[in-house]
Write a protein that holds these residues in place. Sequence first.
Motif, PDB file in Angstrom:
ATOM      1  N   ILE A 175       0.845  -1.193   0.000  1.00 27.13           N
ATOM      2  CA  ILE A 175       0.000   0.000   0.000  1.00 27.13           C
ATOM      3  C   ILE A 175       0.878   1.240   0.000  1.00 27.13           C
ATOM      4  O   ILE A 175       1.768   1.382   0.851  1.00 27.13           O
ATOM      5  N   THR A 176       0.634   2.134  -0.934  1.00 32.67           N
ATOM      6  CA  THR A 176       1.324   3.419  -0.912  1.00 32.67           C
ATOM      7  C   THR A 176       0.532   4.398  -0.044  1.00 32.67           C
ATOM      8  O   THR A 176      -0.687   4.327   0.033  1.00 32.67           O
TER       9      THR A 176
ATOM     10  N   VAL B  72      -1.905  -1.602  -3.895  1.00 31.89           N
ATOM     11  CA  VAL B  72      -2.906  -0.565  -3.661  1.00 31.89           C
ATOM     12  C   VAL B  72      -2.252   0.801  -3.827  1.00 31.89           C
ATOM     13  O   VAL B  72      -1.433   1.212  -2.999  1.00 31.89           O
ATOM     14  N   CYS B  73      -2.601   1.487  -4.899  1.00 29.96           N
ATOM     15  CA  CYS B  73      -2.062   2.820  -5.169  1.00 29.96           C
ATOM     16  C   CYS B  73      -2.970   3.843  -4.501  1.00 29.96           C
ATOM     17  O   CYS B  73      -3.956   4.313  -5.084  1.00 29.96           O
ATOM     18  N   ASN B  74      -2.627   4.152  -3.267  1.00 33.08           N
ATOM     19  CA  ASN B  74      -3.475   4.990  -2.427  1.00 33.08           C
ATOM     20  C   ASN B  74      -2.909   6.389  -2.209  1.00 33.08           C
ATOM     21  O   ASN B  74      -3.672   7.324  -1.972  1.00 33.08           O
ATOM     22  N   ALA B  75      -1.594   6.547  -2.272  1.00 33.93           N
ATOM     23  CA  ALA B  75      -0.980   7.848  -1.995  1.00 33.93           C
ATOM     24  C   ALA B  75      -1.562   8.915  -2.906  1.00 33.93           C
ATOM     25  O   ALA B  75      -1.692   8.713  -4.119  1.00 33.93           O
ATOM     26  N   GLY B  76      -1.918  10.050  -2.325  1.00 37.86           N
ATOM     27  CA  GLY B  76      -2.505  11.122  -3.119  1.00 37.86           C
ATOM     28  C   GLY B  76      -2.452  12.446  -2.381  1.00 37.86           C
ATOM     29  O   GLY B  76      -2.246  12.485  -1.158  1.00 37.86           O
ATOM     30  N   VAL B  77      -2.617  13.510  -3.125  1.00 40.27           N
ATOM     31  CA  VAL B  77      -2.644  14.849  -2.532  1.00 40.27           C
ATOM     32  C   VAL B  77      -3.850  15.610  -3.055  1.00 40.27           C
ATOM     33  O   VAL B  77      -4.352  15.341  -4.155  1.00 40.27           O
ATOM     34  N   SER B  78      -4.302  16.558  -2.261  1.00 42.11           N
ATOM     35  CA  SER B  78      -5.375  17.468  -2.647  1.00 42.11           C
ATOM     36  C   SER B  78      -4.926  18.865  -2.242  1.00 42.11           C
ATOM     37  O   SER B  78      -5.030  19.243  -1.075  1.00 42.11           O
TER      38      SER B  78
END
Length: 218
Positions: A5-6, A64-70
């Motif tokens: 999981i990222t 699981v490509c979970n890393a993200g920014v908003s």
Amino acid sequence: MSILITGANRGIGHALSRAWQSSGTEVIQTARNSPGMEPLDVADPSSIKELAERLEGQPISTLVCNAGVSLDKFDELETGYAPELWAESFAVNVTGVFLVIQALLPNLRASRDAGIAPKIAIIASQMGSQNSPAGNRFIYRASKAAAINLGRNLAVDLESDGIAVGIYHPGWVATDMGGDSADLTLDEAVPGLRKQIDELTLSETGCFKSWDGSDCEF
């Protein structure tokens, strides 16, 4: 079976990690800078390459490509949405997703060769849907739209490899990113999200689903 999981140090990624670990599943948790986790900055190609080198030969059954920014929550159309925000958002939410998948394809194939069907889960958002525009948050929406498109096209190329690709809307969840006004708690959203990922097969590759199993609009 091993799951990577990222962005596993907080929010949805951390909750998913705990859920799988509680059932005895091995979870490789990655984050930019968190003690006890594999270091990974998805916006840094050299960091991705180093992770792949450390994990060489290790089968991964689920990525699981979970890393993200908003980064544009409070930007105004007339004055906000600076170029650097676009660059950083796409580097994490789109390019980083692709480069991580690309780098770990050998690990996914090793899982397939060991008799475990590999899969990729891309955590996107219904805010990236082309069919439900609502204005504002242009950078986040555009980056998630690109992530959805990326997942759909990867599903086509990887089907012959035996690797399923699912795209998921986790719901509006009360996390550091989602904020306190969100509709769902982690305890409500994560079990459903985990279920969708666990049940993903090649027969549904390219799907875009919500945490509760309902189909999302592309």
